[in-house]
Design a protein around this motif. Sequence first.
Motif, PDB file in Angstrom:
ATOM      1  N   ALA A 640       0.815  -1.213   0.000  1.00 29.15           N
ATOM      2  CA  ALA A 640       0.000   0.000   0.000  1.00 29.15           C
ATOM      3  C   ALA A 640       0.848   1.264   0.000  1.00 29.15           C
ATOM      4  CB  ALA A 640      -0.935   0.000   1.213  1.00 29.15           C
ATOM      5  N   GLY A 641       2.142   1.124  -0.244  1.00 26.42           N
ATOM      6  CA  GLY A 641       3.006   2.297  -0.313  1.00 26.42           C
ATOM      7  C   GLY A 641       3.622   2.658   1.017  1.00 26.42           C
ATOM      8  N   ILE A 642       4.777   3.276   0.940  1.00 25.70           N
ATOM      9  CA  ILE A 642       5.489   3.769   2.117  1.00 25.70           C
ATOM     10  C   ILE A 642       5.596   5.283   1.965  1.00 25.70           C
ATOM     11  CG2 ILE A 642       7.657   3.690   3.418  1.00 25.70           C
ATOM     12  CD1 ILE A 642       8.092   0.892   2.133  1.00 25.70           C
ATOM     13  N   PHE A 643       5.323   6.018   3.034  1.00 25.09           N
ATOM     14  CA  PHE A 643       5.285   7.475   2.950  1.00 25.09           C
ATOM     15  C   PHE A 643       6.329   8.078   3.889  1.00 25.09           C
ATOM     16  CE2 PHE A 643       0.990   5.808   2.197  1.00 25.09           C
ATOM     17  CZ  PHE A 643       0.871   6.139   0.855  1.00 25.09           C
ATOM     18  N   SER A 644       7.162   8.915   3.306  1.00 23.99           N
ATOM     19  CA  SER A 644       8.190   9.602   4.094  1.00 23.99           C
ATOM     20  C   SER A 644       8.191  11.071   3.703  1.00 23.99           C
ATOM     21  CB  SER A 644       9.568   8.981   3.842  1.00 23.99           C
ATOM     22  OG  SER A 644       9.875   9.023   2.460  1.00 23.99           O
ATOM     23  N   GLU A 645       8.718  11.892   4.573  1.00 26.20           N
ATOM     24  CA  GLU A 645       8.698  13.324   4.301  1.00 26.20           C
ATOM     25  C   GLU A 645       9.683  13.679   3.187  1.00 26.20           C
ATOM     26  OE1 GLU A 645       6.596  15.425   5.169  1.00 26.20           O
ATOM     27  OE2 GLU A 645       5.575  14.127   6.598  1.00 26.20           O
ATOM     28  N   ALA A 646       9.251  14.584   2.348  1.00 18.75           N
ATOM     29  CA  ALA A 646      10.106  15.117   1.280  1.00 18.75           C
ATOM     30  C   ALA A 646       9.762  16.586   1.149  1.00 18.75           C
ATOM     31  CB  ALA A 646       9.858  14.374  -0.029  1.00 18.75           C
ATOM     32  N   LYS A 647      10.561  17.412   1.753  1.00 17.76           N
ATOM     33  CA  LYS A 647      10.255  18.838   1.805  1.00 17.76           C
ATOM     34  C   LYS A 647      10.953  19.592   0.671  1.00 17.76           C
ATOM     35  CE  LYS A 647       9.445  18.898   6.813  1.00 17.76           C
ATOM     36  NZ  LYS A 647       7.983  19.020   6.634  1.00 17.76           N
ATOM     37  N   GLY A 648      10.382  20.734   0.337  1.00 23.17           N
ATOM     38  CA  GLY A 648      10.899  21.555  -0.753  1.00 23.17           C
ATOM     39  C   GLY A 648      12.106  22.384  -0.315  1.00 23.17           C
ATOM     40  N   PRO A 649      12.515  23.362  -1.106  1.00 21.54           N
ATOM     41  CA  PRO A 649      11.787  23.767  -2.326  1.00 21.54           C
ATOM     42  C   PRO A 649      11.917  22.747  -3.451  1.00 21.54           C
ATOM     43  CG  PRO A 649      13.838  24.974  -2.154  1.00 21.54           C
ATOM     44  CD  PRO A 649      13.712  24.187  -0.880  1.00 21.54           C
ATOM     45  N   PHE A 650      10.835  22.651  -4.244  1.00 18.92           N
ATOM     46  CA  PHE A 650      10.806  21.741  -5.376  1.00 18.92           C
ATOM     47  C   PHE A 650      11.030  22.529  -6.652  1.00 18.92           C
ATOM     48  CE2 PHE A 650       8.220  19.842  -2.033  1.00 18.92           C
ATOM     49  CZ  PHE A 650       8.839  18.606  -1.912  1.00 18.92           C
ATOM     50  N   GLN A 651      11.691  21.876  -7.602  1.00 20.87           N
ATOM     51  CA  GLN A 651      12.095  22.573  -8.814  1.00 20.87           C
ATOM     52  C   GLN A 651      11.672  21.823 -10.061  1.00 20.87           C
ATOM     53  OE1 GLN A 651      16.238  22.635  -7.182  1.00 20.87           O
ATOM     54  NE2 GLN A 651      16.284  24.677  -8.114  1.00 20.87           N
ATOM     55  N   VAL A 652      11.517  22.557 -11.128  1.00 17.88           N
ATOM     56  CA  VAL A 652      11.357  21.980 -12.450  1.00 17.88           C
ATOM     57  C   VAL A 652      12.672  21.318 -12.847  1.00 17.88           C
ATOM     58  CG1 VAL A 652      11.135  22.590 -14.896  1.00 17.88           C
ATOM     59  CG2 VAL A 652       9.573  23.593 -13.215  1.00 17.88           C
ATOM     60  N   ALA A 685       6.946  23.503   2.677  1.00 18.34           N
ATOM     61  CA  ALA A 685       7.373  22.862   3.924  1.00 18.34           C
ATOM     62  C   ALA A 685       6.278  22.034   4.570  1.00 18.34           C
ATOM     63  CB  ALA A 685       7.860  23.926   4.913  1.00 18.34           C
ATOM     64  N   SER A 686       5.106  21.972   3.971  1.00 20.00           N
ATOM     65  CA  SER A 686       3.999  21.223   4.562  1.00 20.00           C
ATOM     66  C   SER A 686       4.290  19.724   4.521  1.00 20.00           C
ATOM     67  CB  SER A 686       2.709  21.517   3.805  1.00 20.00           C
ATOM     68  OG  SER A 686       2.828  21.098   2.460  1.00 20.00           O
ATOM     69  N   PRO A 687       3.721  18.940   5.448  1.00 15.90           N
ATOM     70  CA  PRO A 687       3.907  17.482   5.401  1.00 15.90           C
ATOM     71  C   PRO A 687       3.425  16.919   4.072  1.00 15.90           C
ATOM     72  CG  PRO A 687       2.915  18.155   7.479  1.00 15.90           C
ATOM     73  CD  PRO A 687       2.909  19.367   6.597  1.00 15.90           C
TER      74      PRO A 687
END
Length: 968
Positions: A640-652, A685-687
Amino acid sequence: MRSPTLAKFDLPRVAITAAVVVFVSLAVSSVAHAASVDFQKQIAPLLTEHCVACHNRSQLKGGLDLSTGATVLKGGQSGAALVPGKPRESYLLDMVSSTDGARPQMPAKGAPLTTAQVALIEQWIVEGAAWPEGLMLREPAKADRNWWSLQPLAIVEPPANQGAPAGWNDSPIDRFIFAKLATQNLTPNPPAERRALIRRVTYDVLGLPPTPEEVDAFDNDKRPDAYERLIDRLLASPHYGEQWGRHWLDVVRFGESIGFERNLITDNAWPFRDYVIKSFNDDKPFDRLILEHLAGDVIGKDQPAVEVGTTFLVAGAYDNVGNSDPIQAAQIRANTLDDIVRATGEAFLGLTIGCARCHDHKFDPIRQEDYYSMYATFAGVKHGERSVATAEARQARDSQVKPLEAERQRVAAAKEALEKSLLDRAKAHLADYEKQWTRPAPVYSLIEEPVAPVEARYVRLVVDEVQGIARNMSLASSYAIDEFEVFDLSEPAVNVALATNGAQAEGESRKIEDFAEAYSAKLAIDGKYQSPFTAIKPELTITLAQPTKINRVVFSSNRNGDYSRPFPIEYRIEVSLDKHEWTEVASSRDRRPVKAAYDRRLIKLEASDAEQAQLAALTRDLQAADAALAKIAPLPSWWAGIFSEAKGPFQVFLGGDPQKPGPATPIGHLQSISANGPTYRVDDASPESVRRLALAEWLGDKRNPLTPRVLANRVWQYHFGTGIVDSASDFGYLGSRPTHPELLDWLAGRLLAHGWRMKPLHREILLSQTYRQSSAWREAAARVDASSRSLWRYPPRRMAAEELRDTFLTVAGKLDTKPGGPGFRLYRYLIDNVATYVPLDAPGPETYRRAVYHQNARASRVDLLSDYDCPDGALATPVRANTTSPLQALTMLNHRFTLDMAGALAARLERDTGSDDPAAQVDRAWLLAFARHPANDELQASVAMIRQRGLAAFCRALLNTNELIYLD
């Protein structure tokens, strides 16, 4: 002619394809005088049309990006190409100009700029080449925000049709359909005969044939609401979810192996299949299904029935081989997330969002930032399994586990303390111990043990430690023996342990599904080194053909030396004549221990008898604690998937390359469709759970026009074989246009009015005259609309693969209707690092369940299912292929499954009729297979065949008829 000033630089004429026109200077954008050239209206359109396609941040022809003022100033491989205020020193103007009648070098494709356009650009440069701050030029997509599917749902009034047949003005659906037919001078077919109608609708809703008793009951039911009652009964059946849940599993690319190179089975993905079936049976609102698919772990924490929905995110194939190269690893990760982005966009929005991975979408108004917004939303999602259980179940298990773990820790600490004390003492006279180790340490490539001549019938290897895993810590690691040899005293010596010399081997081996033979103990005495015996227990016992005097034992884990396998480092060799009394004849005790066993060897040598007993007692206590912990059932673990935090900033990623990060991208709605719908933004920065939940809520917002349109179209597609939009997961420019756009919006509106529930929409469609009309062919109508896209008749269809297999089982009286649970297999699963799937030649009764419960491994070919286009989940399948091949006919006629079902059907006909009367048997067969009685000529021909060839041959022919596999 090139200006003298520019010529002296001798700039290379690089392929700056895309008509380059000049541009910009942020440095002079604040020129005081008012420019007579309007950049937005006059210059920007020229650059957008002729230049930006080849000179943008993702496609840098000549190293030049002409999409922003800053990048124009930066220039390309030829350096600065624009001098604001000085057109004759601007190389780009020279590239689009021509004074000798030759074609300008730019644009490389398409018509050159006109003289007026070149003059306009020159004037713009003279005036300072002003470029509005923050403006980015983009190549325009073929479709813009005014595209039909991006508009709000229209509130449409069904047309009233003069001269429509009886009943065709009662349902809004029929009014829309008839109005379209009228524009083509077409009329609909009359209603279908009742027996054909019940067969059609029963397969449509349940995927199974109606029983003869159900057909007779409906045919004889004269109540005006008889058909409505039939529809309500079918929609309430638990088989409804099995049929319509299978449709959804196609859309979400569900498969039960990981695909790619290894393609291992995911044995715990089946709960998602059951969840989908139950969701359809419960008529779960679709907006709720979206929430559970994207964020079931958030909205349903500790609720397994909800959390399992997130399998949607990881239902696709993924590459788990891994790569030590960080660049390749990043690319594999990007590919994995791309699958999730594409699946989400296509399943719910009907948009090919994945096309914006490397650049703005060429056809739909989807920006690259939109793609990476969704990419960032799923950045914390990883493929894998996790425990899924209620809070009560977790607490109950913790109450059992925690006391045992505490006891285990206490015993382990006491054992560790005693071992440390013994080791400290041993180091005081280490030299004395090391004198005892007169032979080198064992190595995996060859271990040879001389033995004082001794007579033996049985020889066994007892392994105490494997590469650092001590037996008294449980043999947690398997080990390999590529060959075990025992030599007699003859000259030259003979290996009496060879299988060809009559020896036999016993030992518990690694077993993976159906691949046990690949690891069995007999591989240790086959005289070959390629395939080793992979042991999981300490003992390997060789039984010689007869009692023999021996003097040498040789064994290895990998004599070829191509790579190291786990191998014994602490061991004993024992012999016996009766298999009861054993004598040790060799061991590793006089060998220097390998590093992993060094300390444990010293501890064993140093300990007194009392301390040895104490260590043994602590070891037994430790093993007892481990055994007690092992007896406690683990919490269910689902794919069913594993979820971990991945915070930004996110880029193209420029060009889709993770090694080329571009500008930051906000996380939120797709800009392309939010001009006419809801919007949202989430902080970097949101979860990660907040990001997924926000996207799910936006997808299911009733103001979002695409989601209800796409779903309504899917429902229509599975009822009529083709959707109103026949490209079911592409409502963009490259997709098809709707044949009945007003009807599609009306259906989407009805879906919302029913609270996103599909069963009421099914009911409205199934009760329509459009659905109930016959499938009869009319030559005149076919000349206008051969494929009946306007629905002048009900379009016949061939059964889907699952329907066909389930039909064989049903008419033969063999279908096991048990729902849910782990799936059955129509293949043998062979695994040794990579998986192999071998089709079963003779599937047995354990496989006689509905085909939706087959464990659908990717790249596995199985009888009717593969031959009749059942998808394997490598990609989403919004519309199934409908192929015709010789293999289909050969399988239908000759496969063991068909022969078994023909025999079972023959036995059923004898039971059902209670006689050997061929005429009665034929009539019963026709009712089971075709929901009708045979015509007189059909009856006579069938009886003649039975008398000539036998009942089983007749049944085999019946299962191969077109009337069985086609629905009209």
